[in-house]
Scaffold this motif. Sequence first.
Motif, PDB file in Angstrom:
ATOM      1  N   GLY A 456       0.797  -1.625  -0.379  1.00 56.50           N
ATOM      2  CA  GLY A 456      -0.243  -0.400  -0.142  1.00 56.50           C
ATOM      3  C   GLY A 456       0.937   0.976  -0.243  1.00 56.50           C
ATOM      4  N   LEU A 457       1.677   1.425   0.986  1.00 54.03           N
ATOM      5  CA  LEU A 457       2.238   2.606   0.873  1.00 54.03           C
ATOM      6  C   LEU A 457       3.425   2.847  -0.743  1.00 54.03           C
ATOM      7  CD1 LEU A 457       4.319   2.052   4.727  1.00 54.03           C
ATOM      8  CD2 LEU A 457       2.356   3.861   3.671  1.00 54.03           C
ATOM      9  N   ASN A 458       4.250   1.553  -1.140  1.00 51.03           N
ATOM     10  CA  ASN A 458       4.790   1.629  -2.298  1.00 51.03           C
ATOM     11  C   ASN A 458       3.345   2.790  -3.497  1.00 51.03           C
ATOM     12  OD1 ASN A 458       7.130   0.627  -1.897  1.00 51.03           O
ATOM     13  ND2 ASN A 458       6.916  -1.120  -2.329  1.00 51.03           N
ATOM     14  N   ASP A 459       2.601   2.057  -3.674  1.00 54.40           N
ATOM     15  CA  ASP A 459       1.433   2.574  -4.194  1.00 54.40           C
ATOM     16  C   ASP A 459       1.235   3.869  -3.749  1.00 54.40           C
ATOM     17  OD1 ASP A 459       0.655  -0.153  -5.487  1.00 54.40           O
ATOM     18  OD2 ASP A 459      -0.792  -0.618  -4.222  1.00 54.40           O
ATOM     19  N   ALA A 460       0.408   4.154  -2.211  1.00 59.29           N
ATOM     20  CA  ALA A 460       0.831   6.220  -2.267  1.00 59.29           C
ATOM     21  C   ALA A 460       2.053   6.557  -2.421  1.00 59.29           C
ATOM     22  CB  ALA A 460       0.836   5.878  -1.025  1.00 59.29           C
ATOM     23  N   LEU A 461       3.288   6.065  -2.937  1.00 60.50           N
ATOM     24  CA  LEU A 461       4.640   6.432  -3.156  1.00 60.50           C
ATOM     25  C   LEU A 461       3.747   7.049  -4.922  1.00 60.50           C
ATOM     26  CD1 LEU A 461       7.208   5.535  -2.038  1.00 60.50           C
ATOM     27  CD2 LEU A 461       6.613   7.869  -1.311  1.00 60.50           C
ATOM     28  N   LYS A 462       3.368   6.024  -5.730  1.00 60.34           N
ATOM     29  CA  LYS A 462       3.275   6.303  -7.128  1.00 60.34           C
ATOM     30  C   LYS A 462       1.824   6.845  -7.786  1.00 60.34           C
ATOM     31  CE  LYS A 462       4.824   1.259  -7.718  1.00 60.34           C
ATOM     32  NZ  LYS A 462       3.800   0.021  -8.466  1.00 60.34           N
ATOM     33  N   ASP A 463       1.332   7.590  -6.345  1.00 65.17           N
ATOM     34  CA  ASP A 463       0.581   7.887  -6.696  1.00 65.17           C
ATOM     35  C   ASP A 463       0.164   9.323  -6.624  1.00 65.17           C
ATOM     36  OD1 ASP A 463      -1.455   6.068  -7.170  1.00 65.17           O
ATOM     37  OD2 ASP A 463      -2.266   5.957  -5.069  1.00 65.17           O
ATOM     38  N   ILE A 464       1.569   9.970  -5.666  1.00 62.78           N
ATOM     39  CA  ILE A 464       2.220  11.052  -5.584  1.00 62.78           C
ATOM     40  C   ILE A 464       3.700  11.467  -6.179  1.00 62.78           C
ATOM     41  CG2 ILE A 464       4.052  12.610  -3.395  1.00 62.78           C
ATOM     42  CD1 ILE A 464       0.839  11.443  -2.140  1.00 62.78           C
ATOM     43  N   ALA A 465       3.520  10.682  -6.453  1.00 62.28           N
ATOM     44  CA  ALA A 465       4.267  10.881  -8.463  1.00 62.28           C
ATOM     45  C   ALA A 465       3.315  11.132  -9.677  1.00 62.28           C
ATOM     46  CB  ALA A 465       6.003   9.270  -8.258  1.00 62.28           C
ATOM     47  N   GLN A 466       2.844  10.461  -9.761  1.00 61.35           N
ATOM     48  CA  GLN A 466       1.442  11.311 -10.768  1.00 61.35           C
ATOM     49  C   GLN A 466       0.903  11.945 -10.258  1.00 61.35           C
ATOM     50  OE1 GLN A 466       1.071   9.250 -13.555  1.00 61.35           O
ATOM     51  NE2 GLN A 466      -0.189  10.097 -13.793  1.00 61.35           N
ATOM     52  N   ILE A 467       0.517  12.542  -9.297  1.00 59.88           N
ATOM     53  CA  ILE A 467      -0.296  13.558  -8.730  1.00 59.88           C
ATOM     54  C   ILE A 467       0.755  15.211  -9.226  1.00 59.88           C
ATOM     55  CG2 ILE A 467      -1.105  15.243  -7.182  1.00 59.88           C
ATOM     56  CD1 ILE A 467      -1.897  12.434  -5.718  1.00 59.88           C
ATOM     57  N   HIS A 468       1.963  14.485  -8.990  1.00 58.80           N
ATOM     58  CA  HIS A 468       2.769  15.448  -9.560  1.00 58.80           C
ATOM     59  C   HIS A 468       2.883  15.326 -10.418  1.00 58.80           C
ATOM     60  CE1 HIS A 468       7.085  17.558  -9.797  1.00 58.80           C
ATOM     61  NE2 HIS A 468       6.296  18.089  -8.702  1.00 58.80           N
ATOM     62  N   ALA A 469       3.312  14.967 -11.263  1.00 58.01           N
ATOM     63  CA  ALA A 469       3.505  14.722 -12.773  1.00 58.01           C
ATOM     64  C   ALA A 469       1.650  15.775 -13.407  1.00 58.01           C
ATOM     65  CB  ALA A 469       3.607  13.333 -13.523  1.00 58.01           C
ATOM     66  N   GLU A 470       0.997  14.969 -13.068  1.00 59.90           N
ATOM     67  CA  GLU A 470       0.279  15.378 -13.805  1.00 59.90           C
ATOM     68  C   GLU A 470       0.329  16.968 -13.622  1.00 59.90           C
ATOM     69  OE1 GLU A 470      -5.002  15.451 -12.661  1.00 59.90           O
ATOM     70  OE2 GLU A 470      -3.939  12.918 -12.817  1.00 59.90           O
TER      71      GLU A 470
END
Length: 526
Positions: A456-470
């Motif tokens: 779950g924490l790995n998924d959260a880090l991926k989501d944070i990176a995606q939000i920043h990229a967006e």
Amino acid sequence: MTNMPLPRLLPSIDVLVIGSGIAGCCAAIEAARAGARVAMACAGKLFSGSSFYPGTWGLGLIGPENDEDADDLVDTICHVGCGVADRNLVWTLVEDIRPGMAWLEQLGVELTRPASDSSAREAAFIPCFDHKNRLWRGLTREPMERAFAREIERLGVVVLEHHELIDLLEAHRDDGRVGGALLFDHPSGELSMLPACAVILAAGGTGGLFERSLTSRDVLSSVHGIALRHGCNLINIEFMQMMPGLVSPVRGVVFNEKSFRYANFKGTQPDSKLLEQRSAYGPFTCRLASRAIDLAIDEAGPDGLALRYVFPKTDVPEFVRTFSAWLEDAYSITADDELRIAMYAHAANGGIRIDADGSCGVSGLYAAGEVTGGMHGADRIGGLSSANGLVFGRRAGRAAAAWCREVSNEDLEGVDAAREMLRVVPALTEQSESKLVAQLRATMSAHCMINRTKVGLNDALKDIAQIHAEAMVIPRMNTTDGHASLARGARLVSRLDTARAMITAMRERRESLGSHYRADFPPATE
């Protein structure tokens, strides 16, 4: 920032305090009393943040009864903190609480006391996670506001309401010394640069990153990201209190944990021994078997777990009577009404690393209150959050004023760094910011509340990176409101940086410890 006006430059001051809760007010008053010219900026109105959150039925302040009790309190804080608290900071905290209480009363703050000596000895007055009664004082909003307001006005502290910290200014690029702040004035929609010899960060914790939070929405949780960008370190940021709160018949109200023993849950009723154990503390901990109750509340989801009270006819503790009376008076909720409770993000136990005088290790930069860490550990004893703001707010205010007597602020060579930051942050519309913040809060709520796992924490880090990229690919020409669009972008980036630091610390802490529950690393039970 092409074709966009530069932030205006305001007249310089000595000490700028960011935040207007207990820590911020104490810091501003002490700095001004020491002779500094002081301004206090807050993202919302004066007297806001967790200290003055309207959805809490009471705010406690505890301290040692005497010198012998001080030794015991220090040992207990370190034990409850599971060995991750800074013992030197704990000593500083404990030693300064009683003088801080006296200071508040000299200021005119009316501290409440238990109704009687026998009430003070009730088990309900034992602080959360503690093993004995302490010196207890209650803080109520109106007397605190009146006393702080009188002194702030008397000392000539400049109050900048609805002025949000966007970034710190550096006095000199070569040494990183802080020289003020870049602020966003919400009513005017303009950015301003305010030069200051010292800045004190007192803008609250990390509750603003979650969908359900028992903090006011002006706790933005962006300051940690700003501090990281300027060379500060975080400590114990993975430890955060998660607290049961009402979702019905009203939302966002802190649940009184002392009343768990009288709760009759709809569906499966927990064992009475677990309910009795759970009645001794407010925030979730994985150290005790009664964590099962919090896990059941969490599993019930956003609609919450339903309960009704079954009170005995006599011997209901004063704490519970006060809570019930407050619910009825404030919200017309009676003891016979059904309540639904869910888990909320509450207070951070960790934050910016400071020393005993609130220094962040960056020249000219101080911090106090919930934005800081080290004086608490994996779990925090009830009543010490208020004490933390009181003690380290006062110490940071005095230290910042002393620093200002040693330095001058005749130039701001580093303002170009703030301008450069504005050139690279995304420019966001209200709609785009709202969408991205909703995504941030959703992933933090899904993966970083009670149940935490590596996956779950790995998924959260991926989501944070995606939000920043967006955010970074949103064209700047889509915004037409100038400084406001850049302030939104800078705010989002700082919040993402705070979230990333939290998630990383949660992932690296591969054990269940106090408020940090790793479901993939089952905890031991005390």
